[in-house]
Enzyme design. Structure first.
Site, PDB file in Angstrom:
ATOM      1  N   TYR A 142      11.426  45.712  20.359  1.00  0.00           N
ATOM      2  CA  TYR A 142      12.541  46.636  20.561  1.00  0.00           C
ATOM      3  C   TYR A 142      13.355  46.777  19.296  1.00  0.00           C
ATOM      4  O   TYR A 142      13.187  46.020  18.334  1.00  0.00           O
ATOM      5  CB  TYR A 142      13.419  46.169  21.728  1.00  0.00           C
ATOM      6  CG  TYR A 142      14.309  44.981  21.410  1.00  0.00           C
ATOM      7  CD1 TYR A 142      13.780  43.707  21.265  1.00  0.00           C
ATOM      8  CD2 TYR A 142      15.683  45.147  21.257  1.00  0.00           C
ATOM      9  CE1 TYR A 142      14.599  42.626  20.973  1.00  0.00           C
ATOM     10  CE2 TYR A 142      16.511  44.062  20.965  1.00  0.00           C
ATOM     11  CZ  TYR A 142      15.962  42.803  20.829  1.00  0.00           C
ATOM     12  OH  TYR A 142      16.770  41.741  20.522  1.00  0.00           O
TER      13      TYR A 142
ATOM     14  N   LYS B  79      10.702  41.148  16.352  1.00  0.00           N
ATOM     15  CA  LYS B  79      11.773  41.471  17.308  1.00  0.00           C
ATOM     16  C   LYS B  79      11.171  41.766  18.682  1.00  0.00           C
ATOM     17  O   LYS B  79      11.111  42.919  19.128  1.00  0.00           O
ATOM     18  CB  LYS B  79      12.610  42.653  16.777  1.00  0.00           C
ATOM     19  CG  LYS B  79      13.980  42.773  17.454  1.00  0.00           C
ATOM     20  CD  LYS B  79      14.867  43.702  16.667  1.00  0.00           C
ATOM     21  CE  LYS B  79      16.148  44.061  17.400  1.00  0.00           C
ATOM     22  NZ  LYS B  79      17.050  42.956  17.664  1.00  0.00           N
TER      23      LYS B  79
ATOM     24  N   LEU C 154      15.496  36.384  12.600  1.00  0.00           N
ATOM     25  CA  LEU C 154      15.220  37.818  12.557  1.00  0.00           C
ATOM     26  C   LEU C 154      15.875  38.364  11.285  1.00  0.00           C
ATOM     27  O   LEU C 154      17.031  38.041  10.987  1.00  0.00           O
ATOM     28  CB  LEU C 154      15.814  38.526  13.779  1.00  0.00           C
ATOM     29  CG  LEU C 154      15.501  40.022  13.772  1.00  0.00           C
ATOM     30  CD1 LEU C 154      14.069  40.269  14.202  1.00  0.00           C
ATOM     31  CD2 LEU C 154      16.456  40.783  14.678  1.00  0.00           C
TER      32      LEU C 154
ATOM     33  N   GLU D 167      20.313  31.022  13.278  1.00  0.00           N
ATOM     34  CA  GLU D 167      21.004  32.292  13.549  1.00  0.00           C
ATOM     35  C   GLU D 167      21.602  32.218  14.945  1.00  0.00           C
ATOM     36  O   GLU D 167      21.428  31.220  15.646  1.00  0.00           O
ATOM     37  CB  GLU D 167      20.035  33.476  13.432  1.00  0.00           C
ATOM     38  CG  GLU D 167      18.912  33.427  14.458  1.00  0.00           C
ATOM     39  CD  GLU D 167      17.956  34.612  14.382  1.00  0.00           C
ATOM     40  OE1 GLU D 167      18.352  35.697  13.914  1.00  0.00           O
ATOM     41  OE2 GLU D 167      16.812  34.450  14.834  1.00  0.00           O
TER      42      GLU D 167
HETATM   43  N1  PLP Z   1      19.175  37.827  15.215  1.00  0.00           N
HETATM   44  C1  PLP Z   1      18.787  38.064  16.473  1.00  0.00           C
HETATM   45  C2  PLP Z   1      18.112  36.976  17.249  1.00  0.00           C
HETATM   46  C3  PLP Z   1      19.014  39.323  17.051  1.00  0.00           C
HETATM   47  O1  PLP Z   1      18.620  39.566  18.316  1.00  0.00           O
HETATM   48  C4  PLP Z   1      19.684  40.328  16.294  1.00  0.00           C
HETATM   49  C5  PLP Z   1      19.952  41.664  16.842  1.00  0.00           C
HETATM   50  O2  PLP Z   1      19.706  41.957  17.966  1.00  0.00           O
HETATM   51  C6  PLP Z   1      20.083  40.026  14.993  1.00  0.00           C
HETATM   52  C7  PLP Z   1      19.806  38.765  14.480  1.00  0.00           C
HETATM   53  C8  PLP Z   1      20.788  41.048  14.142  1.00  0.00           C
HETATM   54  O3  PLP Z   1      19.900  42.037  13.701  1.00  0.00           O
HETATM   55  P1  PLP Z   1      20.402  43.516  13.345  1.00  0.00           P
HETATM   56  O4  PLP Z   1      21.441  43.353  12.291  1.00  0.00           O
HETATM   57  O5  PLP Z   1      19.195  44.204  12.841  1.00  0.00           O
HETATM   58  O6  PLP Z   1      20.957  44.096  14.599  1.00  0.00           O
END
Ligand code: PLP
Length: 286
Positions: free
Chosen positions: A31, A147, A205, A180
């Site tokens: 997603y 993701k 991620l 994270e």
């Molecule tokens: N880390 C995780 C586990 C996430 O699910 C997300 C976003 O949904 C992020 C980091 C942040 O990513 P982004 O800045 O691309 O939204």
């Protein structure tokens, strides 16, 4: 509200996929969440590049051309009259009789997309106060760089945070380093104004908002260290924050029971939040 489901725009209340969709049965799907800001899609290219990468890592066929996907994004935003808000898109390996093995070649991936308005200023109110985080043991698989919709550890961690009166949970790995958050990347700011965030290897991620802040930091002349940081280091940091498409730059003012600084969002994080869109790609909706 209207949603896109496999080629059709349908009322949101009736938007559904089949019970044998592999996303539903195996979390066999990926997603993206993109921000819409002042009638512009934020960092669309980076989000769609990451979607392509997630799909290719899982050997899920690309469901449609990029031009077609962009068309659907714009249509879903416009049908829902979103000026400020979020787009959600999900691609699964498709519908097939339940079996762990990949379905026969030619099985079409399922694509769904929704968009919702978020009142301008809603997250700014949260950010003005700053948020608390708790810490939990890292218990996810080692490919969280993909993701996928397999988010159960994230769901459990964030629920635990909510029940503790916090907004986010930081995963801490077996070396004592923060990886994270459940749905955000984690940052600290040292007393010498250096920004620290974990390198984007397989352990986190690779956030699009994270990349935006790296670019913004460079524009503003902040030094950045991409390295792991421990909970102890975070607790003694000057400032800390989270990044994600849905919360942008979100100040952290409390880590477990420790209040950071004077318990209010610090000047650097506020500046990064305010100027975030200066470093992003903005695609106008026509
Ligand atoms: N880390 C995780 C586990 C996430 O699910 C997300 C976003 O949904 C992020 C980091 C942040 O990513 P982004 O800045 O691309 O939204």
């Amino acid at each position: 509200r209207v949603a896109y489901v496999n080629g059709q725009y349908v009322p949101h209340s009736q938007a559904a996929v089949h019970v044998e969709d592999r996303g539903y049965q195996f979390s066999d799907g990926v997603y993206e969440v993109c921000e819409v800001w002042r009638e512009q899609i934020v960092d669309m290219t980076a989000h769609l590049d990451r979607l392509d990468r997630s799909l290719s890592e899982l050997q899920i066929a690309s469901p449609m051309s990029r031009a077609a996907l962009v068309q659907v994004m714009k249509e879903v935003i416009s049908l829902n009259r979103v000026k400020n808000g979020l787009i959600y898109m999900q691609v699964s390996r498709g519908v097939a009789p339940r079996d762990h093995y990949f379905p026969p070649a030619g099985t079409l991936p399922s694509v769904v997309m929704t968009a919702k308005s978020v009142p301008a200023g809603k997250m700014d109110k949260v950010a003005a106060q700053g948020v608390g985080v708790i810490t939990v043991e890292e218990n996810r698989w080692d490919r969280v760089d993909i993701k996928t919709v397999g988010l159960l550890p994230n769901v459990l961690a964030k629920q635990k945070a909510k029940e503790a009166g916090a907004r986010e949970a930081w995963f801490v790995d077996k070396n004592g380093l923060v990886t994270e958050g459940g749905s955000t990347n984690a940052w600290i700011i040292l007393k010498n104004s250096t920004l620290v965030t974990r390198p984007a290897t397989h352990g986190i991620l690779k956030g699009i908002t994270r990349a935006g802040v790296l670019k913004l930091a460079e524009m503003k002349g902040f030094s950045v260290e991409e390295r792991g940081f421990s909970l102890e280091e975070a607790k003694s940091a000057q400032e800390a924050f989270l990044t994600s498409a849905s919360g942008l730059v979100m100040p952290v003012v409390k880590i477990n029971e420790t209040i950071l600084g004077d318990g209010r969002p610090g000047p650097i994080v506020q500046d990064l939040r305010k100027s975030f869109h200066e470093a992003s790609e903005l695609i106008k909706l026509e």
